[in-house]
Design a protein around this motif. Sequence first.
Motif, PDB file in Angstrom:
ATOM      1  N   VAL A 148      -6.933 -33.140  -6.615  1.00  0.00           N
ATOM      2  CA  VAL A 148      -6.773 -31.777  -7.114  1.00  0.00           C
ATOM      3  C   VAL A 148      -5.519 -31.154  -6.512  1.00  0.00           C
ATOM      4  CG1 VAL A 148      -9.255 -31.388  -7.445  1.00  0.00           C
ATOM      5  CG2 VAL A 148      -8.195 -30.842  -5.237  1.00  0.00           C
ATOM      6  N   ARG A 149      -5.129 -30.036  -7.089  1.00  0.00           N
ATOM      7  CA  ARG A 149      -4.089 -29.215  -6.469  1.00  0.00           C
ATOM      8  C   ARG A 149      -4.773 -28.241  -5.513  1.00  0.00           C
ATOM      9  NH1 ARG A 149      -0.778 -25.317 -10.326  1.00  0.00           N
ATOM     10  NH2 ARG A 149      -2.676 -24.089 -10.131  1.00  0.00           N
ATOM     11  N   LEU A 150      -4.233 -28.122  -4.305  1.00  0.00           N
ATOM     12  CA  LEU A 150      -4.781 -27.203  -3.317  1.00  0.00           C
ATOM     13  C   LEU A 150      -4.016 -25.875  -3.354  1.00  0.00           C
ATOM     14  CD1 LEU A 150      -5.215 -29.671  -0.306  1.00  0.00           C
ATOM     15  CD2 LEU A 150      -6.918 -29.004  -2.034  1.00  0.00           C
ATOM     16  N   PRO A 151      -4.693 -24.759  -3.070  1.00  0.00           N
ATOM     17  CA  PRO A 151      -6.117 -24.650  -2.730  1.00  0.00           C
ATOM     18  C   PRO A 151      -7.006 -24.825  -3.955  1.00  0.00           C
ATOM     19  CG  PRO A 151      -5.124 -22.470  -2.858  1.00  0.00           C
ATOM     20  CD  PRO A 151      -4.009 -23.452  -3.041  1.00  0.00           C
ATOM     21  N   THR A 152      -8.244 -25.274  -3.687  1.00  0.00           N
ATOM     22  CA  THR A 152      -9.222 -25.470  -4.749  1.00  0.00           C
ATOM     23  C   THR A 152     -10.444 -24.613  -4.453  1.00  0.00           C
ATOM     24  OG1 THR A 152     -10.468 -27.181  -5.945  1.00  0.00           O
ATOM     25  CG2 THR A 152     -10.156 -27.524  -3.585  1.00  0.00           C
ATOM     26  N   ASP A 157     -15.127 -29.743   0.279  1.00  0.00           N
ATOM     27  CA  ASP A 157     -14.436 -30.322   1.431  1.00  0.00           C
ATOM     28  C   ASP A 157     -13.166 -30.982   0.904  1.00  0.00           C
ATOM     29  OD1 ASP A 157     -16.302 -29.556   3.301  1.00  0.00           O
ATOM     30  OD2 ASP A 157     -17.412 -31.433   3.245  1.00  0.00           O
ATOM     31  N   THR A 158     -12.045 -30.739   1.551  1.00  0.00           N
ATOM     32  CA  THR A 158     -10.770 -31.251   1.032  1.00  0.00           C
ATOM     33  C   THR A 158      -9.960 -31.952   2.118  1.00  0.00           C
ATOM     34  OG1 THR A 158      -9.623 -29.154   1.454  1.00  0.00           O
ATOM     35  CG2 THR A 158     -10.622 -29.449  -0.728  1.00  0.00           C
ATOM     36  N   ILE A 159      -9.082 -32.839   1.678  1.00  0.00           N
ATOM     37  CA  ILE A 159      -8.141 -33.527   2.556  1.00  0.00           C
ATOM     38  C   ILE A 159      -6.755 -33.369   1.938  1.00  0.00           C
ATOM     39  CG2 ILE A 159      -7.451 -35.739   3.556  1.00  0.00           C
ATOM     40  CD1 ILE A 159     -10.394 -36.644   3.103  1.00  0.00           C
ATOM     41  N   LEU A 160      -5.822 -32.779   2.669  1.00  0.00           N
ATOM     42  CA  LEU A 160      -4.449 -32.655   2.186  1.00  0.00           C
ATOM     43  C   LEU A 160      -3.777 -34.018   2.248  1.00  0.00           C
ATOM     44  CD1 LEU A 160      -1.919 -31.035   1.312  1.00  0.00           C
ATOM     45  CD2 LEU A 160      -1.489 -30.605   3.741  1.00  0.00           C
ATOM     46  N   LEU A 161      -3.203 -34.453   1.119  1.00  0.00           N
ATOM     47  CA  LEU A 161      -2.562 -35.768   1.051  1.00  0.00           C
ATOM     48  C   LEU A 161      -1.048 -35.691   1.022  1.00  0.00           C
ATOM     49  CD1 LEU A 161      -4.918 -37.449  -1.580  1.00  0.00           C
ATOM     50  CD2 LEU A 161      -4.963 -37.723   0.905  1.00  0.00           C
ATOM     51  N   ALA A 162      -0.485 -34.707   0.325  1.00  0.00           N
ATOM     52  CA  ALA A 162       0.973 -34.674   0.196  1.00  0.00           C
ATOM     53  C   ALA A 162       1.462 -33.316  -0.273  1.00  0.00           C
ATOM     54  CB  ALA A 162       1.442 -35.742  -0.796  1.00  0.00           C
ATOM     55  N   GLN A 163       2.671 -32.985   0.152  1.00  0.00           N
ATOM     56  CA  GLN A 163       3.430 -31.876  -0.425  1.00  0.00           C
ATOM     57  C   GLN A 163       4.354 -32.493  -1.475  1.00  0.00           C
ATOM     58  OE1 GLN A 163       3.467 -28.599   0.150  1.00  0.00           O
ATOM     59  NE2 GLN A 163       2.326 -28.313   2.058  1.00  0.00           N
ATOM     60  N   GLY A 265      -4.389 -32.828  -2.923  1.00  0.00           N
ATOM     61  CA  GLY A 265      -5.456 -33.175  -1.995  1.00  0.00           C
ATOM     62  C   GLY A 265      -6.572 -33.917  -2.692  1.00  0.00           C
ATOM     63  N   LEU A 266      -7.494 -34.424  -1.894  1.00  0.00           N
ATOM     64  CA  LEU A 266      -8.715 -35.031  -2.421  1.00  0.00           C
ATOM     65  C   LEU A 266      -9.858 -34.100  -2.083  1.00  0.00           C
ATOM     66  CD1 LEU A 266      -9.535 -37.835  -3.792  1.00  0.00           C
ATOM     67  CD2 LEU A 266     -10.633 -38.295  -1.587  1.00  0.00           C
ATOM     68  N   ALA A 267     -10.720 -33.838  -3.062  1.00  0.00           N
ATOM     69  CA  ALA A 267     -11.829 -32.910  -2.867  1.00  0.00           C
ATOM     70  C   ALA A 267     -13.146 -33.593  -3.187  1.00  0.00           C
ATOM     71  CB  ALA A 267     -11.648 -31.671  -3.758  1.00  0.00           C
ATOM     72  N   MET A 268     -14.206 -33.142  -2.497  1.00  0.00           N
ATOM     73  CA  MET A 268     -15.577 -33.610  -2.771  1.00  0.00           C
ATOM     74  C   MET A 268     -16.530 -32.493  -2.385  1.00  0.00           C
ATOM     75  SD  MET A 268     -15.396 -36.317   0.319  1.00  0.00           S
ATOM     76  CE  MET A 268     -13.619 -36.317   0.060  1.00  0.00           C
TER      77      MET A 268
END
Length: 288
Positions: A148-152, A157-163, A265-268
């Motif tokens: 997903v695009r952050l913020p969500t 629960d999210t993990i930032l992966l890249a700018q 980011g990855l969200a769950m």
Amino acid sequence: MDMNIQKYRAFLKTVEYGSFTKAAEQLHYTQSGISRMVQDLEREWDVSLLERGRRGVRPTSDGLALLPYAQRVCREYETLQEQIDKLHGLQSGLLRIGTFSSVATHWLPNIIQAFQKDYPKIDYELLLGDYREIEEWILEGRVDCGFVRLPTRPEFDTILLAQDPLLAVVPEQHPLAAYSEIPIPLLCKEPFLLLEKGAKAEMSAIFEQYGLIPNVHFTTWDDYAIMSMVESGLGVSVLPELILRRIPYRIAIRRLDVPASREIGLAMREKGAAPLAVKRFLDYLQYR
């Protein structure tokens, strides 16, 4: 997989092949990812592990001294992991992932290839959608996790992966192609092709910040349609860098004169309660 084990493997394969590139091919990572893993180990252990030269890469004396211990740790970890996975039934299963097109095209093949090497009996279901659809699928339990695009949504629960930087795209022969960094007011004077993926467009906040209104002629969620239209001279646009990798279109790609990016980011729904396959999958994302 424990991320330190990934680093140990990167170190071992680089020594084995004398090359970051060949090690990356064997472990299904990018060359830069393998290099970063080894650099992380060197920082953690406060030693220089590899000598990098024109003829390739070879271990330092400290690297040679530590090599057998890293090999032993990897063997023991693999034995341990096999027993744990048997207990939890990770020999088979389904991993359901929500994703958008650029991640599906440029990240997931390498990530899944590496994951599949260690867990060959896991099957995958990939659902492609826009940001809002992926959020709904996570909420409904239709997918185990989603890019997903952050913020969500705050409940995820999210993990930032890249700018992911935002870049201007213009026709190759357009006057703006002469700029190395294109001023965004000039983009607003041209017919603008707006990318919207089920949510407010990434570039909209930048325009609003500077009090600018783009001359929007076309809006779509399809990034490839926008690139094709730019190539045909129908307008200009701003797209994320990840979308612009290995493209077949003859367009000019330029930086903007102001900082602009999207956070991927990855969200769950709840990381602690995620299926074991998802928890294992998370370990493969950092060095995609």
